[in-house]
Design an enzyme around this catalytic site. Structure first.
Site, PDB file in Angstrom:
ATOM      1  CE  LYS A 194     -33.741 -62.340 -34.716  1.00 10.97           C
ATOM      2  NZ  LYS A 194     -33.919 -61.543 -33.480  1.00 10.97           N
TER       3      LYS A 194
ATOM      4  CE  LYS B   7     -38.842 -62.088 -34.837  1.00 11.16           C
ATOM      5  NZ  LYS B   7     -39.572 -61.171 -33.948  1.00 11.16           N
TER       6      LYS B   7
END
Length: 507
Positions: free
Chosen positions: A372, A211
Protein backbone atom coordinates in the site's frame (compact mmCIF):
# COMPACT_ATOMS: atom_id res chain seq x y z
CA UNK A 1 -5.49 -23.53 34.92
CA UNK A 2 -5.03 -20.54 37.20
CA UNK A 3 -5.05 -17.21 35.37
CA UNK A 4 -1.88 -16.33 37.27
CA UNK A 5 0.06 -18.97 35.33
CA UNK A 6 -1.00 -17.51 31.99
CA UNK A 7 -0.29 -13.93 33.12
CA UNK A 8 3.19 -14.84 34.34
CA UNK A 9 3.89 -16.49 31.01
CA UNK A 10 2.79 -13.40 29.08
CA UNK A 11 5.04 -11.24 31.27
CA UNK A 12 7.97 -13.55 30.55
CA UNK A 13 7.23 -13.51 26.83
CA UNK A 14 6.91 -9.72 26.74
CA UNK A 15 10.18 -9.24 28.63
CA UNK A 16 12.42 -11.10 26.17
CA UNK A 17 13.46 -10.26 22.63
CA UNK A 18 14.40 -13.85 21.85
CA UNK A 19 11.86 -15.43 19.54
CA UNK A 20 13.06 -18.88 20.55
CA UNK A 21 12.54 -18.07 24.22
CA UNK A 22 9.04 -16.75 23.49
CA UNK A 23 8.12 -19.87 21.53
CA UNK A 24 9.50 -22.17 24.21
CA UNK A 25 7.64 -20.44 27.07
CA UNK A 26 4.36 -20.47 25.15
CA UNK A 27 4.76 -24.09 24.05
CA UNK A 28 5.28 -25.19 27.65
CA UNK A 29 2.14 -23.31 28.70
CA UNK A 30 0.08 -24.83 25.87
CA UNK A 31 1.12 -28.33 26.90
CA UNK A 32 -0.20 -27.73 30.42
CA UNK A 33 -3.59 -26.38 29.34
CA UNK A 34 -6.78 -28.36 29.76
CA UNK A 35 -8.24 -28.85 26.24
CA UNK A 36 -11.36 -26.90 27.21
CA UNK A 37 -9.18 -23.86 28.01
CA UNK A 38 -7.15 -23.85 24.79
CA UNK A 39 -9.32 -21.58 22.56
CA UNK A 40 -9.78 -18.98 25.32
CA UNK A 41 -6.09 -19.07 26.22
CA UNK A 42 -5.01 -18.54 22.62
CA UNK A 43 -7.34 -15.54 22.33
CA UNK A 44 -5.87 -13.96 25.44
CA UNK A 45 -2.29 -14.75 24.48
CA UNK A 46 -2.71 -12.97 21.14
CA UNK A 47 -4.52 -10.04 22.81
CA UNK A 48 -7.66 -10.99 20.86
CA UNK A 49 -10.10 -12.55 23.33
CA UNK A 50 -12.64 -14.71 21.54
CA UNK A 51 -15.51 -12.49 22.76
CA UNK A 52 -14.04 -9.37 21.14
CA UNK A 53 -14.97 -6.03 22.73
CA UNK A 54 -17.45 -6.39 25.58
CA UNK A 55 -18.60 -2.81 26.07
CA UNK A 56 -16.31 -1.80 28.94
CA UNK A 57 -14.58 1.59 28.90
CA UNK A 58 -11.82 2.98 31.07
CA UNK A 59 -14.27 4.74 33.41
CA UNK A 60 -16.14 1.51 34.08
CA UNK A 61 -12.89 -0.36 34.50
CA UNK A 62 -11.47 2.25 36.88
CA UNK A 63 -14.64 2.24 38.98
CA UNK A 64 -14.49 -1.54 39.29
CA UNK A 65 -10.90 -1.65 40.50
CA UNK A 66 -10.83 -2.31 44.22
CA UNK A 67 -8.52 -4.02 46.66
CA UNK A 68 -6.81 -6.91 44.84
CA UNK A 69 -6.88 -10.47 46.09
CA UNK A 70 -3.87 -11.45 48.16
CA UNK A 71 -3.33 -14.81 46.48
CA UNK A 72 -4.08 -16.21 43.00
CA UNK A 73 -7.36 -18.10 42.83
CA UNK A 74 -9.00 -16.91 39.63
CA UNK A 75 -8.96 -19.47 36.84
CA UNK A 76 -8.75 -18.99 33.11
CA UNK A 77 -12.24 -20.47 32.86
CA UNK A 78 -13.51 -17.89 35.39
CA UNK A 79 -12.23 -15.02 33.24
CA UNK A 80 -13.60 -16.55 30.04
CA UNK A 81 -17.04 -17.03 31.62
CA UNK A 82 -17.04 -13.43 32.89
CA UNK A 83 -16.22 -12.17 29.39
CA UNK A 84 -19.11 -14.23 28.04
CA UNK A 85 -21.47 -12.61 30.57
CA UNK A 86 -20.23 -9.11 29.76
CA UNK A 87 -20.63 -9.70 26.02
CA UNK A 88 -24.21 -10.89 26.48
CA UNK A 89 -25.36 -7.88 28.53
CA UNK A 90 -27.78 -5.51 26.82
CA UNK A 91 -30.89 -3.49 27.55
CA UNK A 92 -32.37 -2.12 30.77
CA UNK A 93 -30.33 -2.84 33.85
CA UNK A 94 -27.29 -3.97 31.88
CA UNK A 95 -25.08 -1.13 33.16
CA UNK A 96 -25.61 -2.13 36.78
CA UNK A 97 -25.10 -5.80 35.99
CA UNK A 98 -21.96 -5.00 34.02
CA UNK A 99 -20.56 -3.02 36.96
CA UNK A 100 -21.37 -5.85 39.37
CA UNK A 101 -19.73 -8.42 37.09
CA UNK A 102 -16.61 -6.28 36.81
CA UNK A 103 -16.39 -5.73 40.57
CA UNK A 104 -16.72 -9.45 41.20
CA UNK A 105 -14.08 -10.25 38.62
CA UNK A 106 -11.50 -7.73 39.81
CA UNK A 107 -12.09 -8.55 43.49
CA UNK A 108 -11.03 -12.13 42.79
CA UNK A 109 -7.90 -11.01 40.92
CA UNK A 110 -4.44 -10.23 42.23
CA UNK A 111 -2.84 -6.89 41.36
CA UNK A 112 -0.97 -8.49 38.45
CA UNK A 113 -4.17 -10.13 37.22
CA UNK A 114 -6.15 -6.88 37.55
CA UNK A 115 -3.69 -5.14 35.22
CA UNK A 116 -4.00 -8.02 32.76
CA UNK A 117 -7.81 -7.99 32.87
CA UNK A 118 -7.84 -4.23 32.37
CA UNK A 119 -5.71 -4.64 29.26
CA UNK A 120 -8.06 -7.33 27.94
CA UNK A 121 -11.22 -5.28 28.47
CA UNK A 122 -9.84 -1.99 27.18
CA UNK A 123 -8.22 -3.49 24.11
CA UNK A 124 -4.78 -2.36 25.29
CA UNK A 125 -3.31 -5.75 26.10
CA UNK A 126 0.27 -6.19 24.89
CA UNK A 127 1.40 -9.74 25.63
CA UNK A 128 4.33 -10.00 23.24
CA UNK A 129 2.77 -13.17 21.80
CA UNK A 130 2.18 -12.22 18.19
CA UNK A 131 0.21 -14.74 16.16
CA UNK A 132 3.29 -15.85 14.26
CA UNK A 133 5.11 -16.61 17.50
CA UNK A 134 2.12 -18.43 18.94
CA UNK A 135 1.68 -20.41 15.73
CA UNK A 136 5.25 -21.65 16.13
CA UNK A 137 4.52 -22.46 19.78
CA UNK A 138 1.43 -24.49 18.87
CA UNK A 139 3.47 -26.44 16.33
CA UNK A 140 6.18 -27.16 18.89
CA UNK A 141 3.74 -28.14 21.64
CA UNK A 142 1.77 -30.40 19.30
CA UNK A 143 4.83 -31.75 17.48
CA UNK A 144 3.36 -30.72 14.14
CA UNK A 145 4.98 -28.79 11.28
CA UNK A 146 4.72 -25.02 11.49
CA UNK A 147 3.44 -24.90 7.90
CA UNK A 148 0.61 -27.33 8.69
CA UNK A 149 -0.48 -25.29 11.71
CA UNK A 150 -0.18 -21.99 9.84
CA UNK A 151 -2.18 -23.26 6.87
CA UNK A 152 -4.96 -24.66 9.06
CA UNK A 153 -5.16 -21.41 11.02
CA UNK A 154 -5.36 -19.33 7.85
CA UNK A 155 -8.05 -21.45 6.23
CA UNK A 156 -10.12 -21.93 9.38
CA UNK A 157 -9.73 -18.28 10.34
CA UNK A 158 -9.28 -19.31 13.97
CA UNK A 159 -5.95 -19.98 15.64
CA UNK A 160 -7.74 -21.07 18.82
CA UNK A 161 -9.64 -23.90 17.16
CA UNK A 162 -6.53 -24.79 15.16
CA UNK A 163 -4.51 -25.04 18.38
CA UNK A 164 -7.16 -27.30 19.90
CA UNK A 165 -7.12 -29.55 16.82
CA UNK A 166 -3.33 -29.62 16.66
CA UNK A 167 -2.97 -30.47 20.35
CA UNK A 168 -5.76 -33.03 20.58
CA UNK A 169 -6.26 -34.37 17.03
CA UNK A 170 -4.19 -36.23 14.48
CA UNK A 171 -1.84 -34.86 11.84
CA UNK A 172 -4.27 -36.04 9.16
CA UNK A 173 -7.13 -34.08 10.76
CA UNK A 174 -4.98 -30.95 10.82
CA UNK A 175 -3.98 -31.39 7.18
CA UNK A 176 -7.63 -31.87 6.20
CA UNK A 177 -8.56 -28.28 7.15
CA UNK A 178 -9.34 -26.45 3.91
CA UNK A 179 -11.23 -23.61 2.30
CA UNK A 180 -14.97 -23.86 2.87
CA UNK A 181 -17.72 -21.55 1.64
CA UNK A 182 -19.38 -20.03 4.69
CA UNK A 183 -16.30 -20.23 6.91
CA UNK A 184 -14.19 -17.04 6.76
CA UNK A 185 -10.44 -17.14 6.23
CA UNK A 186 -7.88 -14.69 7.49
CA UNK A 187 -7.45 -11.92 4.91
CA UNK A 188 -4.25 -11.36 3.00
CA UNK A 189 -2.45 -8.24 4.23
CA UNK A 190 -0.29 -5.60 2.59
CA UNK A 191 3.09 -4.14 3.38
CA UNK A 192 3.79 -0.41 3.14
CA UNK A 193 5.75 1.36 0.43
CA UNK A 194 7.23 4.84 0.29
CA UNK A 195 6.21 5.48 -3.33
CA UNK A 196 4.63 3.76 -6.30
CA UNK A 197 8.03 3.63 -8.01
CA UNK A 198 9.63 1.87 -5.04
CA UNK A 199 6.66 -0.48 -4.74
CA UNK A 200 6.85 -1.45 -8.43
CA UNK A 201 10.54 -2.29 -8.01
CA UNK A 202 9.43 -4.88 -5.47
CA UNK A 203 6.29 -6.24 -7.12
CA UNK A 204 7.22 -6.05 -10.77
CA UNK A 205 4.15 -5.88 -13.01
CA UNK A 206 1.27 -5.14 -10.69
CA UNK A 207 -2.41 -4.48 -10.43
CA UNK A 208 -2.47 -0.86 -9.24
CA UNK A 209 -5.79 -0.31 -7.48
CA UNK A 210 -7.48 2.48 -5.55
CA UNK A 211 -7.06 2.06 -1.79
CA UNK A 212 -10.49 2.83 -0.40
CA UNK A 213 -11.07 4.21 3.09
CA UNK A 214 -13.75 1.64 3.81
CA UNK A 215 -14.37 -1.47 5.86
CA UNK A 216 -12.77 -4.74 4.71
CA UNK A 217 -15.38 -7.40 3.99
CA UNK A 218 -15.22 -11.04 3.00
CA UNK A 219 -18.40 -12.27 1.34
CA UNK A 220 -19.40 -15.93 1.06
CA UNK A 221 -22.30 -17.03 -1.14
CA UNK A 222 -23.75 -20.51 -1.52
CA UNK A 223 -26.82 -20.40 -3.73
CA UNK A 224 -29.09 -17.74 -2.30
CA UNK A 225 -27.38 -17.77 1.10
CA UNK A 226 -24.96 -14.85 1.50
CA UNK A 227 -22.81 -14.24 4.58
CA UNK A 228 -20.57 -11.25 5.22
CA UNK A 229 -17.58 -11.12 7.56
CA UNK A 230 -15.30 -8.31 8.75
CA UNK A 231 -11.50 -8.30 8.65
CA UNK A 232 -11.58 -9.78 12.16
CA UNK A 233 -13.94 -12.52 10.86
CA UNK A 234 -16.98 -11.29 12.82
CA UNK A 235 -20.23 -11.92 10.95
CA UNK A 236 -22.16 -8.76 9.98
CA UNK A 237 -24.56 -10.14 7.37
CA UNK A 238 -27.66 -8.76 9.09
CA UNK A 239 -26.18 -5.26 9.14
CA UNK A 240 -25.50 -5.03 5.40
CA UNK A 241 -28.63 -6.11 3.47
CA UNK A 242 -27.74 -3.94 0.47
CA UNK A 243 -24.43 -5.79 0.07
CA UNK A 244 -26.26 -9.12 0.32
CA UNK A 245 -28.58 -8.11 -2.53
CA UNK A 246 -25.69 -7.00 -4.74
CA UNK A 247 -23.86 -10.31 -4.34
CA UNK A 248 -27.05 -12.31 -4.93
CA UNK A 249 -27.16 -10.69 -8.35
CA UNK A 250 -23.80 -12.08 -9.47
CA UNK A 251 -23.99 -14.94 -12.05
CA UNK A 252 -22.54 -17.63 -9.76
CA UNK A 253 -23.76 -20.30 -7.36
CA UNK A 254 -20.84 -20.47 -4.90
CA UNK A 255 -18.27 -17.72 -4.41
CA UNK A 256 -15.92 -16.19 -1.84
CA UNK A 257 -15.06 -12.53 -2.45
CA UNK A 258 -12.62 -10.15 -0.77
CA UNK A 259 -13.22 -6.42 -0.85
CA UNK A 260 -14.33 -3.27 0.92
CA UNK A 261 -17.58 -1.49 1.54
CA UNK A 262 -17.99 2.22 2.10
CA UNK A 263 -20.43 5.09 2.10
CA UNK A 264 -20.44 7.41 -0.91
CA UNK A 265 -21.83 10.89 -1.32
CA UNK A 266 -24.17 11.97 -4.11
CA UNK A 267 -21.09 13.05 -6.09
CA UNK A 268 -19.58 9.58 -5.76
CA UNK A 269 -16.88 10.74 -3.36
CA UNK A 270 -16.27 8.69 -0.21
CA UNK A 271 -17.97 9.82 2.96
CA UNK A 272 -16.08 9.94 6.30
CA UNK A 273 -14.84 6.57 7.53
CA UNK A 274 -16.99 6.88 10.65
CA UNK A 275 -20.15 6.98 8.55
CA UNK A 276 -19.21 3.63 7.05
CA UNK A 277 -18.34 2.16 10.45
CA UNK A 278 -21.59 3.43 11.97
CA UNK A 279 -23.36 0.66 10.06
CA UNK A 280 -21.43 -1.98 12.00
CA UNK A 281 -22.55 -0.90 15.48
CA UNK A 282 -25.11 -2.71 17.62
CA UNK A 283 -27.62 0.12 17.27
CA UNK A 284 -26.78 1.03 13.69
CA UNK A 285 -29.42 2.94 11.76
CA UNK A 286 -29.65 2.22 8.04
CA UNK A 287 -29.71 5.83 6.92
CA UNK A 288 -26.25 5.41 5.36
CA UNK A 289 -26.13 3.20 2.28
CA UNK A 290 -22.95 1.17 1.80
CA UNK A 291 -21.53 0.23 -1.59
CA UNK A 292 -19.43 -2.93 -2.02
CA UNK A 293 -16.24 -3.00 -4.09
CA UNK A 294 -14.26 -6.20 -4.64
CA UNK A 295 -10.60 -6.76 -5.46
CA UNK A 296 -10.21 -10.53 -5.16
CA UNK A 297 -12.03 -13.84 -5.48
CA UNK A 298 -10.90 -16.93 -3.55
CA UNK A 299 -13.40 -19.53 -4.74
CA UNK A 300 -15.98 -19.91 -7.48
CA UNK A 301 -18.38 -22.80 -8.11
CA UNK A 302 -16.25 -25.59 -6.68
CA UNK A 303 -12.91 -24.14 -7.83
CA UNK A 304 -10.46 -22.89 -5.19
CA UNK A 305 -8.40 -19.94 -6.45
CA UNK A 306 -6.01 -19.40 -3.53
CA UNK A 307 -3.14 -21.01 -5.42
CA UNK A 308 -3.84 -19.35 -8.76
CA UNK A 309 -2.04 -16.11 -9.72
CA UNK A 310 -3.69 -12.76 -9.14
CA UNK A 311 -3.90 -12.16 -12.89
CA UNK A 312 -6.21 -15.19 -13.20
CA UNK A 313 -8.26 -14.23 -10.15
CA UNK A 314 -8.80 -10.75 -11.59
CA UNK A 315 -10.15 -12.26 -14.83
CA UNK A 316 -12.64 -14.31 -12.82
CA UNK A 317 -13.66 -11.28 -10.77
CA UNK A 318 -14.16 -9.08 -13.82
CA UNK A 319 -16.32 -11.78 -15.41
CA UNK A 320 -18.74 -11.99 -12.49
CA UNK A 321 -18.70 -8.49 -10.93
CA UNK A 322 -17.39 -5.90 -13.42
CA UNK A 323 -19.49 -3.07 -11.98
CA UNK A 324 -18.17 -3.73 -8.49
CA UNK A 325 -14.49 -4.22 -9.24
CA UNK A 326 -12.25 -1.71 -7.46
CA UNK A 327 -10.82 0.75 -10.03
CA UNK A 328 -7.31 -0.09 -11.18
CA UNK A 329 -5.01 -1.16 -14.01
CA UNK A 330 -2.30 -3.74 -14.54
CA UNK A 331 1.01 -2.04 -15.33
CA UNK A 332 4.76 -2.11 -14.82
CA UNK A 333 5.12 1.58 -15.75
CA UNK A 334 5.81 3.95 -12.81
CA UNK A 335 4.23 6.84 -14.71
CA UNK A 336 0.98 4.93 -15.17
CA UNK A 337 1.03 3.86 -11.52
CA UNK A 338 1.65 7.47 -10.49
CA UNK A 339 -1.32 8.65 -12.54
CA UNK A 340 -3.58 6.07 -10.90
CA UNK A 341 -2.34 7.20 -7.49
CA UNK A 342 -3.08 10.85 -8.29
CA UNK A 343 -6.52 9.92 -9.62
CA UNK A 344 -7.29 7.96 -6.44
CA UNK A 345 -6.28 10.86 -4.20
CA UNK A 346 -8.22 13.36 -6.32
CA UNK A 347 -11.31 11.16 -5.94
CA UNK A 348 -10.96 11.35 -2.16
CA UNK A 349 -9.46 7.91 -1.55
CA UNK A 350 -6.49 6.98 0.65
CA UNK A 351 -3.94 6.08 -2.01
CA UNK A 352 -3.23 2.93 -4.00
CA UNK A 353 -2.47 -0.76 -3.57
CA UNK A 354 0.11 -2.43 -5.80
CA UNK A 355 -0.27 -6.22 -6.11
CA UNK A 356 2.10 -8.51 -7.97
CA UNK A 357 0.15 -10.10 -10.82
CA UNK A 358 1.81 -13.44 -10.18
CA UNK A 359 1.08 -13.52 -6.45
CA UNK A 360 -1.00 -16.23 -4.83
CA UNK A 361 -3.55 -15.42 -2.12
CA UNK A 362 -1.60 -15.84 1.13
CA UNK A 363 -4.40 -15.86 3.69
CA UNK A 364 -3.43 -14.20 6.94
CA UNK A 365 0.03 -13.21 5.71
CA UNK A 366 1.63 -9.80 5.23
CA UNK A 367 4.39 -9.66 2.65
CA UNK A 368 5.83 -7.85 -0.32
CA UNK A 369 3.35 -9.13 -2.91
CA UNK A 370 0.80 -6.52 -1.85
CA UNK A 371 2.06 -3.02 -1.04
CA UNK A 372 0.00 0.00 0.00
CA UNK A 373 1.18 3.50 -0.84
CA UNK A 374 -0.47 6.55 0.64
CA UNK A 375 0.65 9.99 1.77
CA UNK A 376 1.87 10.29 5.35
CA UNK A 377 0.57 13.18 7.45
CA UNK A 378 2.73 14.53 10.29
CA UNK A 379 1.71 16.92 13.06
CA UNK A 380 3.39 18.49 16.07
CA UNK A 381 1.45 17.62 19.22
CA UNK A 382 1.99 18.08 22.94
CA UNK A 383 2.54 15.31 25.48
CA UNK A 384 -0.08 15.56 28.24
CA UNK A 385 0.70 12.33 30.11
CA UNK A 386 2.49 9.03 29.76
CA UNK A 387 1.62 5.54 30.97
CA UNK A 388 4.06 3.11 32.54
CA UNK A 389 4.96 0.27 30.19
CA UNK A 390 4.60 -3.44 30.72
CA UNK A 391 6.62 -6.49 29.73
CA UNK A 392 9.90 -5.43 28.15
CA UNK A 393 8.99 -1.79 28.86
CA UNK A 394 8.34 -2.32 32.57
CA UNK A 395 9.87 0.56 34.52
CA UNK A 396 9.76 2.92 31.54
CA UNK A 397 7.18 5.51 30.57
CA UNK A 398 5.73 4.34 27.27
CA UNK A 399 2.21 5.13 26.01
CA UNK A 400 1.91 8.86 25.22
CA UNK A 401 -1.26 10.92 25.73
CA UNK A 402 -1.28 13.45 22.90
CA UNK A 403 -2.90 16.88 22.82
CA UNK A 404 -3.54 19.52 20.16
CA UNK A 405 -3.53 23.26 20.85
CA UNK A 406 -6.93 24.92 21.29
CA UNK A 407 -6.11 28.63 20.95
CA UNK A 408 -9.71 29.87 21.06
CA UNK A 409 -10.87 27.55 23.83
CA UNK A 410 -13.43 25.91 21.58
CA UNK A 411 -13.13 22.62 23.46
CA UNK A 412 -11.71 23.75 26.79
CA UNK A 413 -9.58 26.54 28.21
CA UNK A 414 -8.31 29.10 25.66
CA UNK A 415 -4.70 28.26 24.89
CA UNK A 416 -5.06 24.82 26.43
CA UNK A 417 -4.56 21.40 24.89
CA UNK A 418 -7.21 18.91 23.81
CA UNK A 419 -6.41 15.20 23.97
CA UNK A 420 -6.70 13.51 20.58
CA UNK A 421 -5.20 10.07 21.12
CA UNK A 422 -2.50 7.81 22.52
CA UNK A 423 0.42 5.94 21.02
CA UNK A 424 3.49 3.94 22.01
CA UNK A 425 4.38 3.01 18.43
CA UNK A 426 7.64 4.23 16.95
CA UNK A 427 9.38 4.66 20.30
CA UNK A 428 12.98 3.44 20.25
CA UNK A 429 14.83 2.28 23.36
CA UNK A 430 16.69 5.59 23.39
CA UNK A 431 13.45 7.59 23.26
CA UNK A 432 11.90 5.44 26.01
CA UNK A 433 14.87 6.11 28.29
CA UNK A 434 14.85 9.82 27.47
CA UNK A 435 11.15 10.34 28.07
CA UNK A 436 11.13 8.28 31.28
CA UNK A 437 13.71 10.65 32.76
CA UNK A 438 12.27 13.80 31.21
CA UNK A 439 8.62 13.30 32.11
CA UNK A 440 9.32 12.55 35.77
CA UNK A 441 11.17 15.86 35.92
CA UNK A 442 8.07 17.75 34.73
CA UNK A 443 5.48 15.58 36.50
CA UNK A 444 2.46 17.38 37.96
CA UNK A 445 0.49 14.42 39.33
CA UNK A 446 0.03 10.66 39.11
CA UNK A 447 -2.91 8.34 38.75
CA UNK A 448 -2.91 4.56 38.51
CA UNK A 449 -0.25 3.72 35.97
CA UNK A 450 -0.08 7.24 34.48
CA UNK A 451 2.21 10.23 34.99
CA UNK A 452 0.65 13.59 34.06
CA UNK A 453 3.15 16.22 32.96
CA UNK A 454 3.44 19.90 32.23
CA UNK A 455 2.23 20.40 28.62
CA UNK A 456 5.54 21.67 27.30
CA UNK A 457 6.99 18.79 25.26
CA UNK A 458 6.37 18.75 21.51
CA UNK A 459 6.47 15.45 19.64
CA UNK A 460 6.15 14.90 15.89
CA UNK A 461 3.46 12.31 15.17
CA UNK A 462 2.72 10.59 11.87
CA UNK A 463 -0.91 9.63 11.30
CA UNK A 464 -3.04 8.16 8.56
CA UNK A 465 -5.82 10.63 9.30
CA UNK A 466 -8.43 11.29 11.97
CA UNK A 467 -11.84 9.88 12.74
CA UNK A 468 -14.83 11.06 14.71
CA UNK A 469 -14.74 9.86 18.32
CA UNK A 470 -16.85 10.62 21.39
CA UNK A 471 -13.94 9.57 23.62
CA UNK A 472 -12.14 12.93 23.51
CA UNK A 473 -13.38 16.53 24.01
CA UNK A 474 -12.50 17.54 20.44
CA UNK A 475 -14.65 14.66 19.16
CA UNK A 476 -11.86 13.29 16.98
CA UNK A 477 -9.16 10.64 17.42
CA UNK A 478 -5.93 10.05 15.55
CA UNK A 479 -5.75 7.06 13.21
CA UNK A 480 -2.63 4.85 13.35
CA UNK A 481 -0.51 7.38 15.22
CA UNK A 482 3.23 6.72 15.59
CA UNK A 483 6.13 8.74 16.96
CA UNK A 484 8.57 10.31 14.50
CA UNK A 485 10.63 12.12 17.12
CA UNK A 486 10.66 14.88 19.71
CA UNK A 487 10.86 18.49 18.53
CA UNK A 488 12.98 20.17 21.17
CA UNK A 489 13.32 23.11 18.80
CA UNK A 490 9.62 23.91 19.15
CA UNK A 491 7.53 25.29 21.99
CA UNK A 492 4.11 23.96 22.92
CA UNK A 493 2.61 27.20 21.61
CA UNK A 494 3.78 26.16 18.14
CA UNK A 495 1.89 22.86 18.23
CA UNK A 496 -0.75 22.09 15.63
CA UNK A 497 -4.29 23.01 16.59
CA UNK A 498 -7.37 20.92 17.18
CA UNK A 499 -9.01 22.92 14.40
CA UNK A 500 -6.27 21.83 11.96
CA UNK A 501 -6.84 18.20 12.85
CA UNK A 502 -10.62 18.49 12.66
CA UNK A 503 -10.26 19.92 9.16
CA UNK A 504 -9.04 16.47 8.09
CA UNK A 505 -12.56 15.13 8.61
CA UNK A 506 -14.43 14.91 5.36
CA UNK A 507 -17.46 17.23 5.24
Amino acid sequence: MLLDELVRTTDAVASTRSRLAKVDALAQLLKRLDPADIPAAVGLLTAKPRQGRVGVGWRGMSAAMGEPAADPGLTLADLDAALDRLQALAGAGSAAERAATLRGLTAAATEREQAFIGGVLLGELRTGALEGVLTDAVARAAERSVEAVRRAAMLSGDLGSTALLALTGTAAELDAVGLKVGRPVQPMLAGTGASVTAALETTGEASVEYKLDGARIQVHRSGGDVRIFTRTLAEVTHRLPEVVEVVRGFPVHDVILDGETLALGEDGAPRPFQETMSRFGADAARTTVLHPWFFDVLHIDGRDLLDEPLSERIKVLEAIAPAHRIPGEITADPEVAGRISRDALAAGHEGVMLKSVGSLYAAGRRGSNWIKVKPVLTYDLVVLACEWGSGRRTGMLSNLHLGALDPAGEYGEPGGYVMVGKTFKGLTDALLQWQTKRFQEIEVRRTAGTVWVEPVTVVEIAIDGVQQSPRYPGRIALRFARVKGYREDKTAAEADTIQTLRALLRP
